[in-house]
Structures are given as structure tokens and as C-alpha cells.
Enzyme design. Structure first.
Site, short mmCIF file in Angstrom:
data_model
loop_
_atom_site.label_atom_id
_atom_site.label_comp_id
_atom_site.label_asym_id
_atom_site.label_seq_id
_atom_site.Cartn_x
_atom_site.Cartn_y
_atom_site.Cartn_z
N HIS A 177 -14.73 3.25 -0.72
CA HIS A 177 -13.72 2.25 -0.35
C HIS A 177 -12.53 2.83 0.40
CE1 HIS A 177 -15.31 -0.69 -3.71
NE2 HIS A 177 -16.13 -0.60 -2.67
N CYS A 228 -7.20 -0.27 22.75
CA CYS A 228 -6.49 0.39 23.84
C CYS A 228 -7.40 0.63 25.04
CB CYS A 228 -5.95 1.72 23.32
SG CYS A 228 -5.06 2.59 24.59
N ASP A 256 -7.81 6.86 -4.32
CA ASP A 256 -6.93 8.01 -4.54
C ASP A 256 -7.72 9.30 -4.28
OD1 ASP A 256 -8.22 9.06 -7.01
OD2 ASP A 256 -7.57 7.15 -7.87
N TYR A 301 0.83 -1.21 0.00
CA TYR A 301 0.00 0.00 0.00
C TYR A 301 0.86 1.26 0.00
CZ TYR A 301 -4.24 -2.70 0.30
OH TYR A 301 -5.27 -3.56 -0.01
N THR A 357 -15.65 1.36 -14.35
CA THR A 357 -15.77 0.29 -13.36
C THR A 357 -16.22 -0.99 -14.04
OG1 THR A 357 -16.76 -0.44 -11.27
CG2 THR A 357 -18.14 0.96 -12.66
N SER A 358 -15.66 -2.12 -13.55
CA SER A 358 -16.06 -3.42 -14.10
C SER A 358 -17.44 -3.81 -13.58
CB SER A 358 -15.04 -4.49 -13.70
OG SER A 358 -14.96 -4.56 -12.28
#
Ligand code: OAD
Length: 281
Positions: A153, A167, A138, A100, A227-228
Site C-alpha cells: 500500500h 508534464c 510506515d 498525511y 490485520t482485519s
């Protein structure tokens, strides 16, 4: 609202798709841009509200790789279970962090392309009429000056704790003070820092998804760019818009899994088609 799926999954809910393909009855305008552009232009010009659903193809001409293109897509070279899941991160945090970090550097070096610029310019000259819903991690829409962007996303340049709420200290651990490393780690509780993206099996940010479904169901035109249509619930937004009466325009050089939702398919790239489509519209 309509889709029960809240985390990114690649298998489309069959019922939704079957129900949809059967309802495609109005004018379908496929073919060369010279013929189809006027139909798409008219739909956008006549819409009080336009939603733009973008995927990885939006950034391809900025040099950011897509996921599923056969030769260049990231998932043709890397295993998403190893690199895009909590289990993959726990199994090999350094490898996933580095992957990443490298992609994040690519995003920092990239610039918005003519497609991002065309969308942002249209939004500026038509205030309050366009909302961009992006699957991309992005920030190229934002850097182009796009005013209203929903990120489904997450953000590859953002950071989160791996185990939120782990914590037990009175003052919560400060992520900006995590000990540098690959990945950084909390010196007090050992929690790891992870990239701010949504991984497979995780819930999408609820507020962004709710608003995306609301605007998709209320728009008069939806532009689906690059987009797919393989990942839900984002892919379901095109069907949602169509069911609610919007004209759906798909911009993609290839076929996608949601082409059955399109009234108009423009066969070209984002940086070629969007300036031609939106100038003077
Ligand atoms: P994909 O890689 O699945 O699809 C990219 C699409 O862009 C394909 O349909 C290409 O034909 C098209 N394309 C390629 N170049 C283009 C160009 N220059 N202009 C326009 N279209 C172009 O990417 P997504 O659909 O965004 O998930 O993938 C969805 C999600 O799957 C991503 O958000 C990511 C991934 O796993 C997460 O990160 C959770």
C-alpha cells in the site's frame, strides 16, 4: 495470479470467501496461547519459507493508530472517501496533505516494537526463509532490520505527482524541486505532489503484488499479524497460502474477517505474541 482485484477494496470477493470457509477441514487450534503456541512454533520451525502478512495492528504498540478498531481506528473518526481517494484529494488537497503530513510525523517519531524486532531477529538467524508482505505505509519493519519487505500500500513518507505524465516539457519536472506548499506544486506545470500511498480504487504496485502472490503460494507457513482482513487483494493472500498447502497462523487480539483461513489463531498482540512465538523457533 488468483485474485482479479488489484486495487484496495473493502468488500471481499464473495466466491473466494465462500469457497474457502467450506474447505476448512483440518485441525483448528484456537484458544489460550499456552496450548496453541507449540502448534504455531512447530509450523514455523518446519517451514523452509515463511511469509508474514502484516496490517495496522503490527504498529499499534508503536503508537501508530489502526484503521478499523472501534474506538481508536482512523476510519471511526475520518471518512476514507475524503482522505484516501484521488477524488478526496482533488476536492480538498490541503486538508488531505495535512492529514498525511501529521500521520507521517507520527511514523517518524515511532519506533519498531518487540514484534517488529522479533520478526527481524528470526529473519537474520534464518537467512532467506522469511518474506514480510505489509499493508502498512510506515517503515518500521525496515527500521527493525527486516531484510525482505514487500509494501502493498505504498509509503507514507514517499511523494508522487498527482497526475503522472502530465508534464509535456522536454526535461521532466523534478519532484524534489516542487514549490513548497500544502501540497507542494510544480512551478512549471502546476502538478500537485501527493503522498506515496495507495488510495482506494487505485492499483497496487504491480511488482510487489505479483511477488507477494508468488511467495504466498510457495510458502509452507504464513503468519498473519494485526490485520482485519477487510481489504483486498491483501486479505486474499492468507487464502492463497492455505490453498497451496501452507499452515496459516493468525496473531490478533480480536477476530478478523479471514479467521476461517487459520489453522492456528493466537489471541494476543504482536509485541506480546511474536517474541514468544519466534524465540528459540
Ligand atoms: P485494520 O485497522 O483494518 O485492522 C487492524 C487489526 O489489527 C484489527 O484486526 C485489530 O484487532 C488488530 N490489532 C489491533 N491492535 C493489535 C496489536 N497490538 N497486535 C496485533 N493486532 C492488533 O488495519 P488493516 O487490516 O491493516 O489501506 O487495514 C488494511 C488497510 O485498510 C490499510 O492498509 C489501509 C486501510 O484503509 C490503505 O492504506 C490502502
Amino acid at each position: 495470479m488468483t485474485d482479479a482485484v488489484t486495487g484496495p477494496v473493502t468488500r471481499a470477493p464473495g466466491e473466494a470467501l465462500r469457497g474457502y470457509a467450506a474447505s476448512v477441514h483440518d485441525r483448528e487450534v484456537f484458544g489460550p496461547d499456552a496450548e496453541t503456541l507449540p502448534h504455531a512454533r512447530a509450523a514455523i520451525a518446519g517451514a523452509r519459507r515463511v511469509v508474514v502478512l502484516t496490517g495496522a495492528g503490527m504498529g499499534a504498540e508503536s503508537g501508530i493508530p489502526t484503521f478499523r478498531d472501534a474506538l481508536t481506528g482512523l476510519w471511526s473518526r475520518f471518512d476514507p472517501h475524503e482522505l484516501a481517494s484521488v477524488e478526496g484529494f482533488r476536492a480538498d488537497p490541503q486538508r488531505v496533505w495535512d492529514w498525511y503530513a501529521e500521520r507521517g510525523e507520527g511514523v517518524r517519531r515511532a519506533h519498531p516494537n518487540a514484534g517488529h524486532e522479533a520478526l527481524a531477529a528470526w529473519a537474520r538467524t534464518h537467512p532467506g526463509r522469511m518474506c514480510v508482505v505489509t499493508q502498512n505505509v510506515d517503515d518500521l519493519h525496515q527500521r527493525a532490520g527486516q531484510p525482505d519487505v514487500l509494501r502493498l500500500h505504498g509509503d507514507i513518507l514517499g511523494r508522487r505527482w498527482l497526475d503522472e505524465g502530465r508534464c509535456r516539457e522536454r526535461t521532466p519536472c523534478d519532484i524534489t524541486a516542487a514549490e513548497p506548499g500544502r501540497p507542494p506544486r510544480c512551478a512549471r506545470c502546476g502538478n500537485l505532489v501527493r503522498p506515496g500511498v495507495v488510495w482506494f480504487g487505485e492499483a497496487l504496485p504491480a511488482a510487489a503484488l505479483d511477488r507477494a502472490q508468488q511467495v504466498a503460494g510457495a510458502c509452507e507457513a504464513m503468519l498473519v499479524v494485526g490485520t482485519s482482513g477487510a481489504v483486498w487483494p491483501a486479505a486474499g493472500l492468507a487464502g492463497l497460502a492455505r490453498r497451496a498447502g501452507a499452515t496459516v497462523v493468525i496473531v490478533n487480539p480480536q477476530e478478523s474477517e479471514i479467521d476461517a483461513q487459520a489453522h492456528v489463531r493466537l489471541r494476543g498482540t504482536a509485541a506480546q505474541v511474536l517474541p514468544a512465538l519466534l524465540a528459540r523457533t
